[in-house]
Write an enzyme that holds these catalytic residues in place. Structure first.
Site, PDB file in Angstrom:
ATOM      1  N   ASN A   1      -3.155  -3.622   6.494  1.00 58.64           N
ATOM      2  CA  ASN A   1      -4.647  -2.894   6.392  1.00 58.64           C
ATOM      3  C   ASN A   1      -4.820  -2.571   7.272  1.00 58.64           C
ATOM      4  OD1 ASN A   1      -7.832  -2.810   5.010  1.00 58.64           O
ATOM      5  ND2 ASN A   1      -6.368  -5.819   4.024  1.00 58.64           N
ATOM      6  N   ARG A   2      -6.367  -2.603   7.807  1.00 59.25           N
ATOM      7  CA  ARG A   2      -6.978  -1.528   8.334  1.00 59.25           C
ATOM      8  C   ARG A   2      -7.316  -2.069   9.542  1.00 59.25           C
ATOM      9  NH1 ARG A   2      -8.163  -0.777   2.555  1.00 59.25           N
ATOM     10  NH2 ARG A   2      -7.760   1.437   2.676  1.00 59.25           N
TER      11      ARG A   2
ATOM     12  N   HIS B   1      -2.144  -0.290   7.485  1.00 58.01           N
ATOM     13  CA  HIS B   1      -0.389  -0.465   8.105  1.00 58.01           C
ATOM     14  C   HIS B   1       0.675  -0.222   8.605  1.00 58.01           C
ATOM     15  CE1 HIS B   1      -1.888  -1.894   3.598  1.00 58.01           C
ATOM     16  NE2 HIS B   1      -1.597  -1.477   2.938  1.00 58.01           N
TER      17      HIS B   1
ATOM     18  N   HIS C   1       3.634  -6.419   0.337  1.00 55.59           N
ATOM     19  CA  HIS C   1       3.278  -5.729  -0.570  1.00 55.59           C
ATOM     20  C   HIS C   1       4.001  -5.796  -2.177  1.00 55.59           C
ATOM     21  CE1 HIS C   1       0.325  -2.768  -1.930  1.00 55.59           C
ATOM     22  NE2 HIS C   1      -0.308  -2.834  -0.235  1.00 55.59           N
TER      23      HIS C   1
ATOM     24  N   TYR D   1       3.580  -5.315  -5.990  1.00 49.06           N
ATOM     25  CA  TYR D   1       2.916  -5.021  -7.178  1.00 49.06           C
ATOM     26  C   TYR D   1       3.250  -5.460  -8.138  1.00 49.06           C
ATOM     27  CZ  TYR D   1       1.608  -0.318  -4.785  1.00 49.06           C
ATOM     28  OH  TYR D   1       0.344   0.097  -3.907  1.00 49.06           O
TER      29      TYR D   1
ATOM     30  N   ASP E   1     -10.267  -3.351  -4.079  1.00 45.85           N
ATOM     31  CA  ASP E   1      -9.431  -3.621  -1.982  1.00 45.85           C
ATOM     32  C   ASP E   1     -10.218  -4.600  -1.572  1.00 45.85           C
ATOM     33  OD1 ASP E   1      -7.370  -2.624  -0.539  1.00 45.85           O
ATOM     34  OD2 ASP E   1      -8.032  -0.602  -0.812  1.00 45.85           O
TER      35      ASP E   1
ATOM     36  N   GLN F   1      -5.748 -10.129  -0.054  1.00 41.34           N
ATOM     37  CA  GLN F   1      -6.283  -9.446  -0.495  1.00 41.34           C
ATOM     38  C   GLN F   1      -5.932  -8.632  -1.361  1.00 41.34           C
ATOM     39  OE1 GLN F   1      -7.756  -6.841   2.112  1.00 41.34           O
ATOM     40  NE2 GLN F   1      -7.648  -5.045   0.484  1.00 41.34           N
TER      41      GLN F   1
ATOM     42  N   GLU G   1      -2.206  -9.640  -1.587  1.00 46.70           N
ATOM     43  CA  GLU G   1      -1.527 -10.170  -0.314  1.00 46.70           C
ATOM     44  C   GLU G   1      -2.265 -10.902   1.005  1.00 46.70           C
ATOM     45  OE1 GLU G   1      -2.135  -5.244   0.539  1.00 46.70           O
ATOM     46  OE2 GLU G   1      -2.603  -5.449  -0.866  1.00 46.70           O
TER      47      GLU G   1
END
Length: 363
Positions: free
Chosen positions: A93-94, A119, A195, A197, A264, A301, A328
């Site tokens: 993440n950020r 990331h 991560h 999907y 998100d 997330q 996540e």
């Protein structure tokens, strides 16, 4: 043609394998499979990014489908930017403004999301070669364990870090992912994420807007314009983030063609922190497949593949916008800059980092 593609990839991988130093171990890269005894539940992984490549599970009629997005070749994983199924870190993440202060010392990170770091930087753990430590095919619970040593200063983060990621199958259709890290020289933030999907109708089968989603979180962390948490932990009640009851993914979300819409955002998971507890539940009404996500992390997330546009995936499938969702399990984003959030700091001599998650498939 195949050799013309594989040769530069092989050279790139060799360079990356040796990047840790002159005496670094040369690590071959490959794909590995785990399968249950019955033969109706299997996964494939690769030590490139300790990545989950495929997950084959049945539906209520016994029809098999691969329910996770990914690629067919190693070259596509090397060049891809979506982090399909990868282990993301050192901090997923950020991180705001690509910097933080720890124990009075400032650290600057690689900027790869505007002014922010995301990331783990431009070459995070999803873009390195992991060592295969164990690969057990037999028994009721086959597993594989990957190892990576992250050096002091890698992507700007402090301290040496030893990491292990284990994928394990158990009956009837449970996939466990265990992520562990030990700081050996300096304190450092750690937030590892798988991560994946997910599309329970099968990868490449269209969007997931009709998947029914339940997230066991009564609060979430609001974001500023750059998708950095404001520091608030707000109730989901009365917002588009209320998934306490099963709700179609697209029922309240903004759908914007070409990206920009969708979810998100991080949810603050209910229940005791550090305890393995149910985080979320997803069902595909058409196939009858479902999955429960269990984890011991404080947050999760939700990302609805908002920027996934015409990405060529496995078997020639083309993945479009909202073609999957990510759940996540994680520390809160930017926790290193928010002392009010649960700490993401791991210290030498401490208990280390332990992230356990289990995905329980059913039909």
């Amino acid at each position: 043609m195949a050799r013309a593609v594989l040769l530069p990839v092989a050279l790139l991988l060799l360079c990356l394998a040796l990047a840790g130093g002159a005496d670094a171990e040369r690590k071959p890269v490959g794909f590995y499979e785990l399968k249950n005894k019955k033969g109706d539940f299997s996964i494939k992984v690769t030590n490139w990014g300790a990545t989950l490549v495929s997950v084959l599970v049945p539906d209520c009629k016994g029809n098999m489908a691969d329910v996770i997005l990914g690629y067919d070749t190693l070259a596509e994983y090397v060049n891809g930017t979506a982090s399909f199924g990868a282990t993301v870190g050192r901090v997923a993440n950020r991180i705001a403004n690509s910097r933080f202060v720890l124990d009075g010392k400032p650290y600057r990170l690689f900027r790869n999301d505007g002014n922010n770091s995301i990331h783990g930087g431009h070459r995070g753990f999803s873009k390195v070669i992991w060592t295969v430590k164990e690969h057990v095919l037999d028994g009721d619970s086959p597993y594989i364990t990957f190892f990576y040593h992250s050096f002091d200063g890698e992507q700007g983060f402090p301290g040496d870090l030893d990491l292990y990621v284990t994928y394990q199958l158990s009956s009837p259709y449970d996939l466990s992912i265990r992520m562990n890290a030990t700081a050996t020289t300096k304190a450092t933030p750690v937030n590892l994420v798988n991560h994946g999907y997910w599309n329970l109708a099968g990868h490449g089968s269209g969007d997931v807007l009709r998947h029914e989603l339940q997230i066991l979180a009564s609060r979430y962390t609001p974001l500023d314009a750059t998708k950095i948490p404001t520091g608030q932990v707000a109730p989901v009640a009365g917002t588009i983030y209320d998934f306490l009851k099963p709700t179609p993914v697209g029922e309240h979300m903004e759908v914007v063609s070409g990206g920009g819409g969708g979810y998100d955002i991080n949810f603050a998971v209910d229940g005791q922190q550090d305890a393995l507890r149910q985080v979320a539940r997803v069902e595909d009404p058409k196939s009858g497949r479902g999955m429960e996500v269990w984890a011991n992390q404080p947050g999760v997330q939700l990302y609805t593949s908002n920027w996934l546009i015409n990405e060529k995936g496995k078997g020639g499938k083309v993945y479009g916008q909202y073609g999957a969702l990510c759940l996540e399990t994680q520390a809160y984003p930017d926790a290193v800059n928010h002392p009010e959030f649960p700490s993401s700091i791991v210290r030498p001599g401490g208990q280390g980092y332990k992230h356990d998650m289990t995905i329980k498939f059913y039909y």
